[in-house]
Design an enzyme around this catalytic site. Structure first.
Site, short mmCIF file in Angstrom:
data_model
loop_
_atom_site.label_atom_id
_atom_site.label_comp_id
_atom_site.label_asym_id
_atom_site.label_seq_id
_atom_site.Cartn_x
_atom_site.Cartn_y
_atom_site.Cartn_z
N LYS A 1 0.82 -1.21 0.00
CA LYS A 1 0.00 0.00 0.00
C LYS A 1 0.86 1.26 0.00
CE LYS A 1 -4.34 -1.63 1.92
NZ LYS A 1 -5.30 -1.54 3.01
N LYS B 1 -4.52 -10.18 -6.90
CA LYS B 1 -5.76 -10.27 -6.12
C LYS B 1 -6.85 -9.37 -6.71
CE LYS B 1 -6.14 -8.03 -2.22
NZ LYS B 1 -6.02 -7.48 -0.88
N LYS C 1 -10.73 -3.69 -4.83
CA LYS C 1 -11.52 -2.49 -5.09
C LYS C 1 -10.64 -1.39 -5.67
CE LYS C 1 -13.00 -3.04 -0.29
NZ LYS C 1 -13.58 -2.58 0.94
P1 TYM Z 1 -10.73 -5.26 3.53
O1 TYM Z 1 -11.79 -4.25 3.68
O2 TYM Z 1 -9.60 -4.97 2.63
O3 TYM Z 1 -11.34 -6.65 3.07
C1 TYM Z 1 -12.42 -7.21 3.76
C2 TYM Z 1 -12.34 -8.72 3.74
O4 TYM Z 1 -12.37 -9.18 2.39
C3 TYM Z 1 -11.31 -10.10 2.16
N1 TYM Z 1 -10.87 -9.98 0.76
C4 TYM Z 1 -10.76 -10.99 -0.07
N2 TYM Z 1 -11.00 -12.32 0.08
C5 TYM Z 1 -10.81 -13.11 -1.00
N3 TYM Z 1 -10.38 -12.65 -2.21
C6 TYM Z 1 -10.12 -11.34 -2.40
N4 TYM Z 1 -9.72 -10.89 -3.59
C7 TYM Z 1 -10.31 -10.45 -1.30
N5 TYM Z 1 -10.16 -9.11 -1.14
C8 TYM Z 1 -10.50 -8.84 0.13
C9 TYM Z 1 -10.22 -9.66 3.14
O5 TYM Z 1 -9.33 -10.72 3.42
C10 TYM Z 1 -11.04 -9.26 4.34
O6 TYM Z 1 -11.36 -10.40 5.13
N6 TYM Z 1 -7.66 -5.36 7.47
C11 TYM Z 1 -8.98 -5.77 7.03
C12 TYM Z 1 -10.09 -5.09 7.80
C13 TYM Z 1 -10.03 -5.27 9.29
C14 TYM Z 1 -10.21 -6.49 10.00
C15 TYM Z 1 -10.09 -6.15 11.36
C16 TYM Z 1 -10.47 -7.80 9.60
C17 TYM Z 1 -9.79 -4.30 10.21
N7 TYM Z 1 -9.83 -4.82 11.45
C18 TYM Z 1 -10.20 -7.13 12.37
C19 TYM Z 1 -10.59 -8.78 10.60
C20 TYM Z 1 -10.47 -8.43 11.95
C21 TYM Z 1 -9.10 -5.41 5.55
O7 TYM Z 1 -8.22 -4.88 4.97
O8 TYM Z 1 -10.27 -5.65 5.00
#
Ligand code: TYM
Length: 349
Positions: A120, A204, A207
């Site tokens: 990032k 991957k 968004k």
């Molecule tokens: P974020 O918002 O980027 O993504 C949310 C969830 O979607 C999953 N994900 C995917 N899974 C499969 N294939 C993909 N291409 C893909 N893109 C995204 C992510 O693995 C995630 O589970 N850091 C986290 C948010 C967060 C969080 C937490 C998660 C903040 N605090 C505490 C768990 C527990 C994140 O970046 O989510």
């Protein structure tokens, strides 16, 4: 290990950074719903709006709109405020307060190894915010302020969850509080824990990808979904008869995994049905399945987004319930550390 001394409790979070993808749905939100429906544990799902400003501020209205859209998506996908706690992070200050403690527990060296920060921050690491660097500490606080034991996520969050366990173990050890924080377990399950870009099977689905053709958005209409799948990159070979045959074919593997996850089956089952068939046959079937899953979700999202007041009510009520769990755990943490607390603070003991 986490369950030995702690009651089973599920927590996960998603950033309101605008538009969920099929990757977010299959890797995370669909699993959230499944764990809620299993009913084996309390389920807490958070819209992590404080994480959403670590890579830049989208603007006041955009952040508010993204938060409402994500709340609508959670509900439209099947999360139920009567059975899960659903709220946004900034309404429960205990997350940020525990994150500060964890800033003092996590080591610079640990954070320096985080691949997501490197991705990032890009080339100009000096220009990245301190918040982006400390992002995993806030994430650890999100989980541990509830003493959560299980965290459903996609594959890309594995390293952050390992760090969360390291932080919990170091706190418990350094502050003389054995077993205070659970060593939460990642739940990375299903056929699509890492959904890849439709344009490049080694990247991957995200968004933030510049090309909208690389991803399927939860709000895409049927024609757009069909077009994106028709144009998805593949190779000229027909589908193989077994998963081993997908090994050096990342694009084919991705589409098969997506199909399996949508149909609640395994890649092997999908190949049993499509072995030897060309993509020209497989893709329309995949498009139909995707539309059949997403059309009702996006329809419901539109209805829910028409009433932001109701979404705010759901989030506010969820925040009250979340705070009622988090505040006593934070109070115990402060007590363990030795912060003097002469004013009243919930102890929940
Ligand atoms: P974020 O918002 O980027 O993504 C949310 C969830 O979607 C999953 N994900 C995917 N899974 C499969 N294939 C993909 N291409 C893909 N893109 C995204 C992510 O693995 C995630 O589970 N850091 C986290 C948010 C967060 C969080 C937490 C998660 C903040 N605090 C505490 C768990 C527990 C994140 O970046 O989510």
């Amino acid at each position: 290990m986490a369950e030995a001394t702690h009651r089973r409790r599920v927590f996960s979070g998603v950033q309101p950074t605008g538009g969920l993808t099929l990757g977010n749905y299959l890797g995370a939100v669909k699993r959230f719903v499944a764990m809620q429906d299993e009913g084996e544990a309390e389920t807490i799902y958070c819209l992590v709006d404080m994480h959403a400003i670590t890579a830049g501020w989208p603007g006041r209205e955009a952040l508010r709109a993204a938060t409402h859209e994500l709340a609508a998506a959670f509900l439209a996908c099947g999360l139920d405020p009567a059975r899960s706690i659903i709220f946004n992070q900034s309404q429960v200050p205990a997350h940020a307060e525990l994150a500060w403690i964890f800033n003092c527990v996590a080591r610079l060296g640990w954070l320096n190894r985080m691949t997501q920060f490197k991705d990032k921050a890009g080339r100009d690491r000096e220009a990245a915010s301190v918040g982006l660097f400390a992002y995993p500490n806030l994430m650890a606080a999100d989980i541990l302020v509830y003493h959560a034991t299980h965290v459903p996520v996609g594959e890309d969050q594995k390293q952050h969850l390992e760090l969360t366990r390291d932080i919990a173990a170091k706190f418990n050890n350094d502050f003389g509080a054995p077993d205070f924080f659970p060593l939460a377990e990642p739940v990375i399950e299903g056929a699509a824990t890492r959904v890849m870009s439709l344009r490049d099977g080694t990247k991957k689905m995200s968004k933030s990808d510049a090309s909208d053709m690389s991803r399927i958005n939860l709000t895409d209409d049927a024609d757009t979904i069909a077009l994106k799948i028709r144009k998805a990159r593949t190779d000229p070979e027909p589908l193989p008869g077994s998963v081993e045959g997908l090994e050096s074919r990342p694009e084919a593997r991705n589409l098969v995994n997506i199909y399996a996850a949508l149909a609640d089956t395994t890649p092997q089952e999908v190949l049993a049905e499509f072995a030897g068939r060309p993509f020209s046959e497989f893709k329309p079937r995949l498009a139909d399945l995707t539309v059949a899953t997403l059309a009702p979700i996006s329809q419901r999202m539109r209805e829910l987004m028409a009433d932001p007041g109701e979404l705010d009510r759901v989030l506010g009520e969820g925040a009250d319930r979340a705070a009622a769990i988090a505040e006593p755990i934070l109070a115990q943490t402060y007590d363990i550390i030795g912060f003097v607390r002469s004013r009243r603070m919930a102890t929940g003991a």
